[in-house]
Design an enzyme around this catalytic site. Structure first.
Site, short mmCIF file in Angstrom:
data_model
loop_
_atom_site.label_atom_id
_atom_site.label_comp_id
_atom_site.label_asym_id
_atom_site.label_seq_id
_atom_site.Cartn_x
_atom_site.Cartn_y
_atom_site.Cartn_z
N PRO A 175 0.83 -1.20 0.00
CA PRO A 175 0.00 0.00 0.00
C PRO A 175 0.86 1.25 0.00
O PRO A 175 2.06 1.20 0.27
CB PRO A 175 -0.78 -0.12 1.31
CG PRO A 175 0.15 -0.88 2.22
CD PRO A 175 0.89 -1.85 1.32
N GLU A 246 -3.00 1.65 -13.90
CA GLU A 246 -4.02 2.69 -13.95
C GLU A 246 -3.37 3.96 -13.45
O GLU A 246 -2.97 4.06 -12.28
CB GLU A 246 -5.23 2.35 -13.09
CG GLU A 246 -6.41 3.25 -13.43
CD GLU A 246 -7.19 3.69 -12.24
OE1 GLU A 246 -7.02 4.86 -11.82
OE2 GLU A 246 -7.97 2.88 -11.71
N CYS A 280 -8.93 9.12 -9.57
CA CYS A 280 -8.47 9.08 -10.95
C CYS A 280 -9.60 9.41 -11.91
O CYS A 280 -9.38 9.92 -13.00
CB CYS A 280 -7.89 7.71 -11.27
SG CYS A 280 -9.02 6.36 -10.94
#
Length: 513
Positions: A175, A246, A280
């Site tokens: 993470p 992504e 995003c």
């Protein structure tokens, strides 16, 4: 997508720790290890050992482990939401969205895995393979490394681990160092649900830890900035392992002249300000056809003035929370100041909020153009520039005038017209009369074009990327010798040509009539 630190070669000293703060108060709420490359390698080796047994389980057995995880997540939802809010600073409602997403993902991938992993029968008209039985099968890649961002510490981190695990892989999750505590809760979930030891692990740390993950796993799922994504792709390419990225976005929303303005404003505000604009898929620029510009802007300004911002508490306490990543606050401020210097006007907000914590006022900008940074580079904050356009064609040109191509949205009553326009957008995802909701449709692929990434998450494609394809061909009735085999015989090849003519030439033409 986010401003993750770069992957760097130097690793942390043994025993190094990273402090985690609450962006809404600045208080330290925990600390985690800055995991060394050697420790990452050991975690990956444990994952490899666990993966063999995990892959050997029937999909229904893996689905049962997922059911345990889903029940644990829902039973502990208050604790998980507390942790997300504490380390991320987002509104509690935004934290709940992450929990709902992962609960749905557990159920969705448990149900879909069996069908997606089923062998596929292949047919061929080639005379060289007549009588053969052919099929393809999907096998897990091995150990998947998931490198997650700070903006969604559950959804974009553990959420990507779920389909990888459903496909039979083990997962090592790294993470963001800004928000690692939620991931550690998921590691606890795996232990308390008696998942096989080592099949899901979390390694916390900064850039060097991420590099070590890329250097040791069999597949990388990365969500983060375009800058760091390039480094991940380059290193994965050197190792000849696949990756899915992504990355950044500068997502546009187009309001057509026939739009229902109440719907348009509601979609705009939700798309721009949910999660404090730190998504995003956040709406980061709006183009409005001239006939409805004034009416739309009046409603939008009124709605922005109603938005509350501050330290998150219980449900309904605030609409917009804190800015999670410390350098992001200065970047948001720079984008607003650049726009104002070049002629933009601030209708609402426009400043860093006073007091403890990291907050930027929900900000509405007008009189903007593409010379301004806020219209070209990812802002990732609670700001929204709105631009008047003459018509849909001008909007289309401006939407496509971007190095990014993650998502775009259209608001309009004539759905057929909106669809025609949507299909001309240079973006991997387009929503009509919505924004961001497509992300919750796990059966629908989601991925970016241009500098917004490689590959997709969700959908069959987003699942199958975690597998390798194997093709199997079986000669069920092998003869002593086939017609085409060495030593070559002219008569055999004349027969072969006649067969080809029947299959593909005049015979085929006759059958087609």
């Amino acid at each position: 997508m986010t401003q993750n630190q770069s992957l760097v070669a130097a690793g942390p000293p043994t025993g190094a720790r990273i402090a985690v703060d609450d962006p809404a108060t600045g208080e330290v709420v925990g600390e985690v290890p800055d995991t060394s490359a050697a420790e990452v390698a050991r975690a990956v080796e444990r994952a490899r050992r666990a993966q063999r047994g995990w892959a050997g389980l029937d999909t229904r057995a893996r689905a049962e482990f997922f059911a345990r995880g889903r029940r644990w997540l829902l039973a502990h939802r208050e604790e998980v939401a507390d942790r997300i809010v504490e380390e991320n600073g987002k509104a509690r409602e935004d934290a709940i969205v992450e929990i709902v997403y992962c609960a749905a993902a557990f159920a969705h991938w448990a149900k879909r895995a069996r069908g997606l992993l089923a062998p596929t029968r292949i047919r061929s008209l080639s005379p060289f393979v007549l009588g053969r039985s052919m099929y393809t099968r999907r096998v897990p890649r091995g150990v998947v490394g998931v490198i997650g961002p700070w903006n969604n510490p559950l959804l974009n981190s553990f959420g990507d681990a779920i389909p990888a695990l459903a496909a039979g892989n083990a997962v090592v999750l790294k993470p963001s160092e800004q928000t690692p505590l939620t991931a550690l809760l998921m590691e606890r979930m795996a232990r308390e649900c008696d998942w096989p030891e080592g099949v899901f692990q979390v390694v916390t740390g900064a850039g060097a830890t991420g590099r070590a993950v890329v250097d040791t796993v069999d597949f990388v799922m990365f969500t983060g900035s375009t800058r760091t994504g390039r480094q991940v792709a380059a290193r994965a390419g050197e190792r000849l392992i696949p990756c899915s990225l992504e990355l950044g976005g500068k997502d546009a929303l187009v309001v057509l002249a026939d739009a229902a303005l109440e719907r348009a404003v509601n979609v705009t505000v939700q798309g721009a300000l949910s999660n404090g604009g730190q998504m995003c898929t956040s709406v980061e620029r709006v183009y409005v056809e001239a006939p409805v510009y004034d009416a739309y802007l009046a409603l939008l300004r009124e709605r922005f003035q109603q938005v509350t911002s501050g330290r998150p508490g219980g449900l309904g306490s605030v609409d917009v929370g804190a800015v999670t990543f410390p350098p992001q606050l200065a970047l948001i401020e720079d984008h607003v100041e650049d726009a104002v210097r070049k002629g933009a006007r601030v209708l609402v907000g426009g400043r860093v909020a006073e007091g403890p914590g990291r907050f930027f006022e929900p900000t509405l900008l007008v009189d903007v153009d593409h010379s301004m940074t806020c219209m070209r580079e990812e802002t990732f904050g609670p700001t929204l520039p709105v631009m008047k356009v003459a018509d849909a064609e001008e909007a289309l040109r401006l939407v496509n005038d971007s190095t990014y191509g993650l998502q775009a949205s259209i608001i309009g009553s004539d759905v057929k017209r909106a669809r025609r326009l949507a299909e001309r957008f240079e973006a991997g995802c387009v929503t009509i009369n919505d924004a961001q909701t497509n992300y919750m449709a796990l059966g629908l692929p989601m991925g970016g074009w241009k500098e917004s990434g490689l590959g997709v998450r969700h959908g069959a494609e987003g699942f199958l990327k975690y597998t390798r394809l194997q093709a199997v061909s079986t000669n069920r009735f092998p003869m002593r010798r086939d017609l085409h085999m060495i030593p070559y015989e002219p008569s055999a090849y004349r027969l072969l040509l006649r067969l080809v003519d029947v299959m593909y030439g005049t015979g085929l033409r006759r059958r087609a009539k």
